[in-house]
Design a protein around this motif. Structure first.
Motif, PDB file in Angstrom:
ATOM      1  N   LYS A 226       0.839  -1.198   0.000  1.00 46.71           N
ATOM      2  CA  LYS A 226       0.000   0.000   0.000  1.00 46.71           C
ATOM      3  C   LYS A 226       0.875   1.249   0.000  1.00 46.71           C
ATOM      4  N   TYR A 227       0.433   2.282  -0.717  1.00 49.47           N
ATOM      5  CA  TYR A 227       1.169   3.542  -0.737  1.00 49.47           C
ATOM      6  C   TYR A 227       0.747   4.363   0.470  1.00 49.47           C
ATOM      7  N   ILE A 228       1.685   4.746   1.300  1.00 45.83           N
ATOM      8  CA  ILE A 228       1.397   5.410   2.566  1.00 45.83           C
ATOM      9  C   ILE A 228       1.693   6.899   2.460  1.00 45.83           C
TER      10      ILE A 228
ATOM     11  N   MET B 215      12.938   7.271  -2.402  1.00 43.64           N
ATOM     12  CA  MET B 215      12.007   8.144  -1.680  1.00 43.64           C
ATOM     13  C   MET B 215      10.558   7.806  -2.014  1.00 43.64           C
ATOM     14  N   GLY B 216      10.326   7.079  -3.139  1.00 45.63           N
ATOM     15  CA  GLY B 216       8.960   6.660  -3.454  1.00 45.63           C
ATOM     16  C   GLY B 216       8.410   7.207  -4.751  1.00 45.63           C
ATOM     17  N   LYS B 217       9.294   7.642  -5.669  1.00 46.99           N
ATOM     18  CA  LYS B 217       8.817   8.242  -6.935  1.00 46.99           C
ATOM     19  C   LYS B 217       8.088   7.221  -7.805  1.00 46.99           C
ATOM     20  N   SER B 218       8.704   6.059  -7.998  1.00 45.39           N
ATOM     21  CA  SER B 218       8.095   5.048  -8.876  1.00 45.39           C
ATOM     22  C   SER B 218       6.796   4.517  -8.286  1.00 45.39           C
TER      23      SER B 218
ATOM     24  N   ILE C 196       9.881  15.188  -4.355  1.00 45.39           N
ATOM     25  CA  ILE C 196       9.300  14.243  -3.400  1.00 45.39           C
ATOM     26  C   ILE C 196      10.114  14.319  -2.112  1.00 45.39           C
ATOM     27  N   LEU C 197       9.482  14.787  -1.056  1.00 40.57           N
ATOM     28  CA  LEU C 197      10.155  15.006   0.217  1.00 40.57           C
ATOM     29  C   LEU C 197      10.081  13.769   1.102  1.00 40.57           C
ATOM     30  N   PRO C 198      10.890  13.714   2.158  1.00 40.79           N
ATOM     31  CA  PRO C 198      10.814  12.576   3.086  1.00 40.79           C
ATOM     32  C   PRO C 198       9.430  12.468   3.718  1.00 40.79           C
TER      33      PRO C 198
ATOM     34  N   ALA D  38      17.068   7.924   9.724  1.00 36.99           N
ATOM     35  CA  ALA D  38      16.748   7.973   8.286  1.00 36.99           C
ATOM     36  C   ALA D  38      16.080   9.271   7.886  1.00 36.99           C
ATOM     37  N   GLN D  39      15.598  10.031   8.883  1.00 35.31           N
ATOM     38  CA  GLN D  39      14.973  11.332   8.617  1.00 35.31           C
ATOM     39  C   GLN D  39      13.818  11.234   7.600  1.00 35.31           C
ATOM     40  N   GLY D  40      13.018  10.170   7.744  1.00 35.08           N
ATOM     41  CA  GLY D  40      11.854  10.023   6.874  1.00 35.08           C
ATOM     42  C   GLY D  40      12.151   9.462   5.502  1.00 35.08           C
ATOM     43  N   TYR D  41      13.395   9.017   5.276  1.00 34.86           N
ATOM     44  CA  TYR D  41      13.803   8.459   3.981  1.00 34.86           C
ATOM     45  C   TYR D  41      13.408   6.974   3.965  1.00 34.86           C
ATOM     46  N   PRO D  42      12.374   6.566   3.180  1.00 32.34           N
ATOM     47  CA  PRO D  42      11.847   5.194   3.275  1.00 32.34           C
ATOM     48  C   PRO D  42      12.871   4.107   2.990  1.00 32.34           C
ATOM     49  N   LEU D  43      13.620   4.232   1.880  1.00 34.01           N
ATOM     50  CA  LEU D  43      14.581   3.183   1.556  1.00 34.01           C
ATOM     51  C   LEU D  43      15.667   3.103   2.625  1.00 34.01           C
ATOM     52  N   GLY D  44      16.077   4.267   3.167  1.00 31.59           N
ATOM     53  CA  GLY D  44      17.067   4.262   4.240  1.00 31.59           C
ATOM     54  C   GLY D  44      16.575   3.480   5.440  1.00 31.59           C
TER      55      GLY D  44
END
Length: 692
Positions: free
Chosen positions: A305-307, A336-339, A454-456, A489-495
């Motif tokens: 799901k996209y959050i 960060m979630g672009k794709s 696209i921000l964190p 990670a400061q909101g960085y999903p992949l991190g």
């Protein structure tokens, strides 16, 4: 099947067809089932009285296929659902091209009259008729209804397209759903392959694959499928547990129970044996020939799901729907979630079809490639790069092309890089670029074109993403631990996900977090350094054979089939399952093809040893699969070209000579195909090999 005087399709039942219907109803009565589903066009109106009477005597719902019925002097493809003798009718919203009549004023009409049944003996029930299932707007409306069971009745010659699409419906249904796909089997018109879909525990799904009930082709929510023979399947499903739990807390170990499929022969039903199912599946695989697909893959599918990010979703959807906007750069750190944002927005997009291409770091992305992607004719003769670029801009607008380029930052060739300042002034068509940063040659123009960063993620959304990811990895995290991961990670999903991946390689989470610094977007705008440090830790402490296989996998182009992956020197089934199922470094799409996230792929490829030898091995593999000039041969030729381009010059020259003999590349007329698209493909494939 034939059209009547009103230009609507009618089915004339044979005596065998009538016996088949009677046999199915008798089996349903004997087995005391709650629901019987027949395919589209299979039950003519003259049988409705008979089925109505049958449902009076049996406490069972019957979806009586569909037929064209007249209402208000128009005809509608109508499915009638019977229960206790009462008919409930729902009409087809979207006609397929084969239903539409070429005679004005005749043929069936599209309808807005769709219904669903609430609180039946099988819960909430909906019915979609064939093509309706492919349209996002009708799918979205049905998904809002909190259905327990959705029936998709069809008369379709490419059942696999429905299988792939229904697989996504099951993933998108938040409360869970079971889907019955009932497709007619009718000579060259419709190819059967009816199936039942739902959520299923992985271990049970593997049992069903081993038994031959379904295939291991990436459609993970298909539970059982009827081979392409007349027959039926009987399924028992738990309506209270349409979703699975992790770990499996179901006392019966499964929420779905199936019987072996039944085949109709000699006026009776016979249950297939397990060895027959396996033999039929193997035979089907041998006979199945993959059709040519353009070099433009579909947008990558996401199952999670996209959050969060509602503002980003609204922004991108507005760009898609606004006819006055033609160019957009969507940028942000890799991972960060672009794709995923793109997939979330485009799956409901109802406009002109976009071409899509993800640029690979191993690929020489050229102007020729751009022409090929957009199916545009190239300039004849030798032209300067300036002339080629101007021609591309002109033809792109003339043809109102819609193009998405993902991972644009991977573009290396100056002929494409220098095209970018011209693209931002497009006046027709649409171009969406996804990049980690704003390219340097248009950064000074950022106020002159649409661009969106696209921000964190905010902390609450980040926590949800990481908690969901940890559950998949079977890792337990407290709220406090997730907060600490957020701080790093400061909101960085992949991190954050890579921190979860690295946790098993550290004594405890605190030791791991103390060893890494906070993510700072200003200092690391592409995320390479931060993700690189985490990946380096995993690579140093992970299973060496898995890491070696992941590095080899990174040398493949685009989406890869398992047969291709098996050619990698380090391939081992257990190792690859580790990378895919346990580690999540390799993703699988709805078609059963595999790829890695760009950040993981880039890092892995940078650590691949002896790249040239591996590319040569894969080039020879694809060249060896070329046996003629079929669609598959052209596909293998494309792959061979990509790999030979990464080898020594003499290897590439020798390959060019062999291709010239096999494909007779100097015989231009020989490249012409009945299909314009394939003709363009043939020419551009060889232009890639012989640019001069």
């Amino acid at each position: 099947m034939s059209r009547d005087s009103n230009q609507v399709w009618r089915l004339e039942l044979t005596e065998e067809d009538k016996k088949f219907i009677d046999t199915i109803l008798n089996k349903a009565m004997e087995s005391k089932v709650d629901l019987v589903v027949f395919p589209e066009f299979s039950i003519p109106e003259k049988l409705h009285t008979k089925i109505s009477e049958w449902t009076k005597q049996n406490d069972c719902i019957v979806v009586a296929g569909s037929t064209n019925l007249e209402r208000d002097k128009k005809f509608y493809n109508t499915s009638t659902i019977f229960h206790n003798g009462d008919p409930y009718r729902t009409e087809k919203a979207k006609l397929s091209p084969y239903e539409v009549s070429n005679i004005e004023g005749l043929g069936p009409s599209e309808s807005e009259n769709q219904l669903y049944l609430q609180n039946t003996l099988i819960g909430n029930l909906g019915v979609m008729i064939c093509a309706d299932e492919f349209y996002h707007e009708t799918r979205a409306e049905f998904l809002k209804l909190d259905l327990d069971i959705l029936c998709v009745i069809a008369f379709q010659n490419k059942a696999m397209e429905h299988h792939q699409s229904i697989n996504e419906i099951v993933k998108e249904a938040k409360q869970g759903i079971y889907v019955v796909y009932c497709n007619a089997l009718c000579e060259s018109y419709s190819d059967g392959s009816s199936a039942f879909f739902g959520n299923l525990y992985r271990e049970v799904h593997n049992e069903f694959i081993d038994a031959g009930f379904t295939q291991n082709d990436g459609i993970e929510n298909r539970i059982i499928e009827i081979p392409a023979i007349p027959g039926c399947i009987i399924v028992e499903c738990d309506l209270d547990n349409k979703l699975v739990t992790l770990p499996n807390r179901d006392g019966r170990r499964s929420n779905v129970t199936v019987e072996r499929p039944f085949v109709f022969k000699d006026d009776s039903l016979r249950q297939l044996e397990i060895n027959e199912l396996k033999q039929r599946n193997e035979k089907g695989k041998e006979q199945k020939k993959e059709e040519y697909q353009p070099t433009i893959p579909s947008v990558k599918l996401f199952t999670s799901k996209y959050i969060g990010r509602q503002d980003d979703i609204d922004y991108l959807k507005e760009f898609f729907s606004n006819k006055g906007k033609h160019f957009l750069l969507l940028y942000g750190v890799g991972g960060m979630g672009k794709s995923h944002l793109l997939y979330e927005c485009i799956k409901e997009y109802k406009g002109k079809t976009f071409f899509f291409h993800a640029v690979s770091p191993n690929e020489e992305f050229s102007l020729n490639k751009l022409y090929e992607l957009c199916l545009l004719p190239k300039l004849e003769g030798k032209k300067s790069i300036e002339e080629k670029q101007n021609q591309f801009i002109e033809k792109f607008q003339e043809n109102n092309v819609h193009l998405i380029l993902d991972d644009y930052y991977e573009v290396q060739l100056p002929e494409v890089k220098s095209l970018l300042p011209k693209l931002i002034g497009l006046g027709r068509g649409k171009m969406l670029l996804l990049s980690r940063i704003i390219p340097s040659n248009i950064n000074h123009l950022r106020n002159d074109f649409l661009n969106h960063k696209i921000l964190p993620l905010l902390e609450e959304s980040f926590k949800t993403v990481i908690q969901n990811y940890a559950v998949i990895k079977c890792i337990t995290l407290t709220d406090e631990e997730i907060h600490l991961i957020y701080e790093k990670a400061q909101g960085y999903p992949l991190g954050g996900q890579l921190i979860v991946d690295a946790k098993p390689y550290s004594p405890n989470l605190n030791e791991l977090l103390n060893d890494i610094s906070k993510y700072e977007a200003e200092l690391d705008p592409e995320g390479k350094d931060y993700s690189g440090r985490l990946l380096n830790r995993i690579f140093q402490k992970g299973e060496p054979r898995e890491i070696k296989l992941l590095c080899e996998f990174s040398a493949l182009f685009g989406l890869s089939e398992i047969e291709t992956i098996q050619q990698l020197p380090s391939y081992n089934l257990k190792l690859f399952e580790g990378l895919h199922a346990r580690k999540g470094f390799v993703d699988m799409d709805a078609q059963g093809k595999f790829s890695s996230h760009a950040m993981i792929r880039d890092f892995s490829y940078s650590r691949l040893q002896d790249r040239e030898a591996l590319h040569l091995k894969m080039a020879k593999y694809f060249e060896g699969k070329i046996n003629g000039r079929t669609d598959e041969d052209w596909k293998y030729l494309n792959e061979a070209i990509l790999h030979y381009s990464k080898t020594r010059e003499e290897e590439l020259l020798s390959f060019k000579y062999r291709v010239e003999r096999k494909f007779e590349s100097r015989n231009i007329k020989g490249l012409i195909d009945k299909s314009i698209t394939r003709t363009i493909r043939n020419c551009l494939t060889l232009i890639n090999l012989y640019p001069d």
